[in-house]
Motif scaffolding. Structure first.
Motif, PDB file in Angstrom:
ATOM      1  N   ALA A 181       0.725  -1.314   0.031  1.00 34.15           N
ATOM      2  CA  ALA A 181      -0.153   0.079  -0.039  1.00 34.15           C
ATOM      3  C   ALA A 181       0.981   1.271   0.107  1.00 34.15           C
ATOM      4  O   ALA A 181       0.765   2.198   0.961  1.00 34.15           O
ATOM      5  CB  ALA A 181      -0.882   0.008   1.213  1.00 34.15           C
ATOM      6  N   ARG A 182       1.674   1.320  -1.089  1.00 31.49           N
ATOM      7  CA  ARG A 182       2.653   2.405  -0.952  1.00 31.49           C
ATOM      8  C   ARG A 182       2.123   3.681  -1.307  1.00 31.49           C
ATOM      9  O   ARG A 182       2.738   4.910  -1.019  1.00 31.49           O
ATOM     10  CB  ARG A 182       3.945   1.939  -2.066  1.00 31.49           C
ATOM     11  N   ASP A 183       0.946   3.900  -1.782  1.00 31.01           N
ATOM     12  CA  ASP A 183       0.262   5.070  -2.042  1.00 31.01           C
ATOM     13  C   ASP A 183      -0.370   5.682  -1.045  1.00 31.01           C
ATOM     14  O   ASP A 183      -0.983   6.562  -1.021  1.00 31.01           O
ATOM     15  CB  ASP A 183      -0.920   4.897  -3.263  1.00 31.01           C
ATOM     16  N   LEU A 184      -0.575   4.858   0.280  1.00 29.60           N
ATOM     17  CA  LEU A 184      -1.041   5.377   1.482  1.00 29.60           C
ATOM     18  C   LEU A 184      -0.342   6.475   2.011  1.00 29.60           C
ATOM     19  O   LEU A 184       0.982   6.954   1.528  1.00 29.60           O
ATOM     20  CB  LEU A 184      -1.109   4.435   2.510  1.00 29.60           C
ATOM     21  N   PRO A 185      -0.954   7.906   2.778  1.00 32.34           N
ATOM     22  CA  PRO A 185      -0.332   8.878   3.202  1.00 32.34           C
ATOM     23  C   PRO A 185       0.576   8.537   4.203  1.00 32.34           C
ATOM     24  O   PRO A 185       0.359   7.342   4.613  1.00 32.34           O
ATOM     25  CB  PRO A 185      -1.384   9.872   3.370  1.00 32.34           C
ATOM     26  N   THR A 186       1.499   9.606   4.575  1.00 31.32           N
ATOM     27  CA  THR A 186       2.307   9.315   5.777  1.00 31.32           C
ATOM     28  C   THR A 186       1.410   8.703   7.097  1.00 31.32           C
ATOM     29  O   THR A 186       0.500   9.481   7.194  1.00 31.32           O
ATOM     30  CB  THR A 186       3.246  10.347   5.821  1.00 31.32           C
ATOM     31  N   LYS A 187       2.190   8.085   7.777  1.00 31.31           N
ATOM     32  CA  LYS A 187       1.832   7.933   9.364  1.00 31.31           C
ATOM     33  C   LYS A 187       2.947   8.205  10.217  1.00 31.31           C
ATOM     34  O   LYS A 187       4.003   7.635  10.235  1.00 31.31           O
ATOM     35  CB  LYS A 187       1.168   6.623   9.427  1.00 31.31           C
ATOM     36  N   ARG A 188       2.892   9.018  11.145  1.00 32.36           N
ATOM     37  CA  ARG A 188       3.721   9.808  11.951  1.00 32.36           C
ATOM     38  C   ARG A 188       3.184   9.525  13.463  1.00 32.36           C
ATOM     39  O   ARG A 188       2.133   9.755  13.665  1.00 32.36           O
ATOM     40  CB  ARG A 188       4.068  11.315  11.698  1.00 32.36           C
ATOM     41  N   ARG A 189       4.127   9.111  14.081  1.00 33.81           N
ATOM     42  CA  ARG A 189       3.811   8.776  15.845  1.00 33.81           C
ATOM     43  C   ARG A 189       4.531   9.977  16.696  1.00 33.81           C
ATOM     44  O   ARG A 189       5.827  10.352  16.250  1.00 33.81           O
ATOM     45  CB  ARG A 189       4.615   7.275  16.505  1.00 33.81           C
ATOM     46  N   TYR A 190       3.716  10.400  17.578  1.00 34.76           N
ATOM     47  CA  TYR A 190       4.391  11.425  18.591  1.00 34.76           C
ATOM     48  C   TYR A 190       4.230  11.059  19.974  1.00 34.76           C
ATOM     49  O   TYR A 190       3.188  10.753  20.160  1.00 34.76           O
ATOM     50  CB  TYR A 190       3.651  12.904  18.141  1.00 34.76           C
ATOM     51  N   LEU A 191       5.301  11.234  20.792  1.00 32.69           N
ATOM     52  CA  LEU A 191       5.147  11.163  22.063  1.00 32.69           C
ATOM     53  C   LEU A 191       4.758  12.604  22.866  1.00 32.69           C
ATOM     54  O   LEU A 191       5.463  13.598  22.214  1.00 32.69           O
ATOM     55  CB  LEU A 191       6.478  10.664  22.771  1.00 32.69           C
ATOM     56  N   ASP A 362      -4.842   1.269  12.477  1.00 31.86           N
ATOM     57  CA  ASP A 362      -5.155   0.928  11.093  1.00 31.86           C
ATOM     58  C   ASP A 362      -6.780   1.382  10.950  1.00 31.86           C
ATOM     59  O   ASP A 362      -7.162   1.137   9.728  1.00 31.86           O
ATOM     60  CB  ASP A 362      -4.894  -0.448  10.882  1.00 31.86           C
ATOM     61  N   ARG A 363      -7.506   1.594  11.612  1.00 33.99           N
ATOM     62  CA  ARG A 363      -8.959   1.999  11.445  1.00 33.99           C
ATOM     63  C   ARG A 363      -8.689   3.214  10.901  1.00 33.99           C
ATOM     64  O   ARG A 363      -9.844   3.405  10.111  1.00 33.99           O
ATOM     65  CB  ARG A 363      -9.499   2.434  13.143  1.00 33.99           C
ATOM     66  N   VAL A 364      -7.673   4.000  10.910  1.00 35.68           N
ATOM     67  CA  VAL A 364      -7.589   5.300  10.116  1.00 35.68           C
ATOM     68  C   VAL A 364      -6.773   5.325   8.790  1.00 35.68           C
ATOM     69  O   VAL A 364      -6.683   5.656   7.767  1.00 35.68           O
ATOM     70  CB  VAL A 364      -7.043   6.607  11.147  1.00 35.68           C
ATOM     71  N   HIS A 365      -5.514   4.582   9.013  1.00 34.41           N
ATOM     72  CA  HIS A 365      -4.295   4.571   8.370  1.00 34.41           C
ATOM     73  C   HIS A 365      -4.654   3.317   7.372  1.00 34.41           C
ATOM     74  O   HIS A 365      -3.844   2.171   7.570  1.00 34.41           O
ATOM     75  CB  HIS A 365      -2.990   4.531   8.856  1.00 34.41           C
TER      76      HIS A 365
END
Length: 464
Positions: A181-191, A362-365
């Motif tokens: 799924a390379r066309d998916l937008p980025t997913k970033r994690r933040y603390l 993954d409900r969102v991404h």
């Protein structure tokens, strides 16, 4: 199914779930087959389709619960293929659903899952045994070989499932999202770290003392208590919303995150484990942000009601209604839902299972998402413990298990080693002055082998 089956002329789709089930039941039958022990579905019409060579034109769509409740009727049907999505739902071989899957008469079976080992290695044995019985030998042999995971036996298990054996193809195909799924937008994690207020730090200290002085049998219970205190120290009285938030570092961080999301007119999922906190938090957010309603999905939400909530939330994709929020239980709502109208995920409470957490994300991404996704992890740091606080130690455990899972199969559940290691670290830390968040976060990132990132204007640090 309507798009890919009926639309492409693959045949007739028969729905066996919810209200559609009634049209297939025998006259005057009540309850389920698990109650009566007798077949209750009228599927005799299928006999003619077999005789005429038309049976391949029919598809059945059902749920694991329905399959368990009507396994006597469905077990008599000679299916050509059986496709089981989210097959980790039958990882417990003793459940009715798992035994019903085992009893079905199908020539070919396919299982799909994002978490082949959700808790313990035996999960994979059950899943594979339901797809290809005997492919991993007996359950007792499997436990003997893989019950206690280490680098060597997990690599061996990975090879047995995902590597071909001579001319025989592999049992499983592992497809990572980054690859397919390379066309998916980025997913970033933040603390999102915050220092505990005094009332929360005091409650944490009391729980820590009990953990240090308790016996082995009480360790897990006290560890759960510290996990709960790290969300909120508890409040049984009628407290004003602002006072309730002020007692929790995590809640304070979450409210700041929500303000930024509201300012951007975006939408968010908030995962909370405890039921009382789910509904109290919903009322607090309604109070501060003026939302007319905030829906909650947990284990008590009926399937039809759950779908109504999802449909209402997803309406933003057609007509953007601005800031909105859903509150979900990580176990009940962490799989099977598509909520791509949101672009933010907040884990107010966390389980020490990264597979469960990733399913929530993954409900969102997922396919259908067109915008970048941000995953926010609020953290409560004790002012005398810093990176030795429970939230930081839990983050290190999650990071370690996530790395292992990326390299090979690895159990994500809370095994004895995880619990004992976390208990020991939480019960006897080195205390000092750790009121500078930057120092604590630098220690956290070094311990986890990650690049130390600078905080943004709101104090959030990206995990890279």
């Amino acid at each position: 199914m309507e798009t890919h089956v009926e639309g492409r002329g693959f045949g007739t789709l028969i729905r066996l779930y919810g209200g559609s089930l009634g049209s297939q039941k025998l006259r005057d039958t009540r309850g389920t087959e698990t109650q009566s022990g007798l077949p209750q579905l009228d599927l005799d019409w299928l006999n003619e389709t077999f005789e005429d060579g038309r049976a391949h034109r029919y598809w059945f769509l059902t749920t694991y619960t329905t399959l368990a409740n009507y396994q006597h009727s469905l077990g008599k049907v000679p299916f050509s293929a059986m496709v089981m999505d989210e097959i980790q739902n039958i990882k417990n071989r003793a459940t009715l659903a798992s035994r019903a899957v085992e009893a079905m008469n199908a020539d070919f079976r396919i299982g799909l899952t994002g978490t082949p080992i959700e808790n313990a290695a035996i999960d994979l044995w059950t899943i594979m045994d339901r797809i290809a019985p005997g492919c991993l030998r007996s359950g007792s042999y499997f436990k003997e070989q893989y019950a206690v995971p280490d680098a060597e036996n997990m690599a061996d298990l990975h090879a047995r499932v995902f590597k071909p054996r001579g001319t025989v193809p592999p049992l499983g195909l592992r497809r990572l999202k980054d690859e397919v799924a390379r066309d998916l937008p980025t997913k970033r994690r933040y603390l999102q770290p915050r220092l505990m207020p005094k009332v929360q730090a005091d409650a944490y200290d009391l729980a820590q003392i009990k953990l240090a002085n308790g016996g082995p049998g009480a360790a897990l219970k006290m560890l759960h208590h510290i996990r709960s205190v790290s969300v909120h120290p508890g409040d049984t009285g009628a407290t004003r919303p602002d006072e309730f938030i002020a007692k929790s570092a995590r809640l304070d961080a979450v409210m700041d995150i929500l303000r930024r999301i509201k300012a951007a007119d975006e939408r968010v999922l908030v995962f909370i484990e405890h039921r009382d906190m789910q509904f109290r938090f919903a009322e607090i957010v309604r109070h501060f942000f003026g939302l007319e309603r905030i829906d909650v999905i947990n284990g008590d939400t009926p399937i039809p009601r759950c779908q109504e909530i999802v449909n209402r939330f997803q309406r933003h994709l057609k007509a953007d209604g601005g800031f909105d929020m859903l509150i979900l239980g990580p176990k009940a709502a962490g799989t099977g839902l598509t909520l791509t109208a949101a672009t933010h995920v907040i884990h107010l409470s966390r389980w020490w299972n990264p597979a469960v957490e990733e399913q929530c994300n993954d409900r969102v991404h997922r396919i259908g998402q067109t915008r970048p996704v941000a995953v926010h992890i609020p953290m409560a740091l004790h002012p005398e413990l810093g990176a030795q606080s429970f939230d930081c130690l839990l983050q290190s455990l999650m990071q370690r298990k996530r790395k292992l899972a990326e390299q090979a199969l690895w159990p994500m559940g809370d095994n004895n080693s995880d619990v004992s290691g976390l208990t020991e670290a939480v019960a006897a830390p080195t205390r000092g002055n750790h009121t500078v968040l930057a120092d604590s976060m630098a220690e956290q990132f070094r311990r986890d082998g990650l690049l130390i990132t600078s905080p943004d204007a709101d104090g959030a640090r990206e995990l890279r």
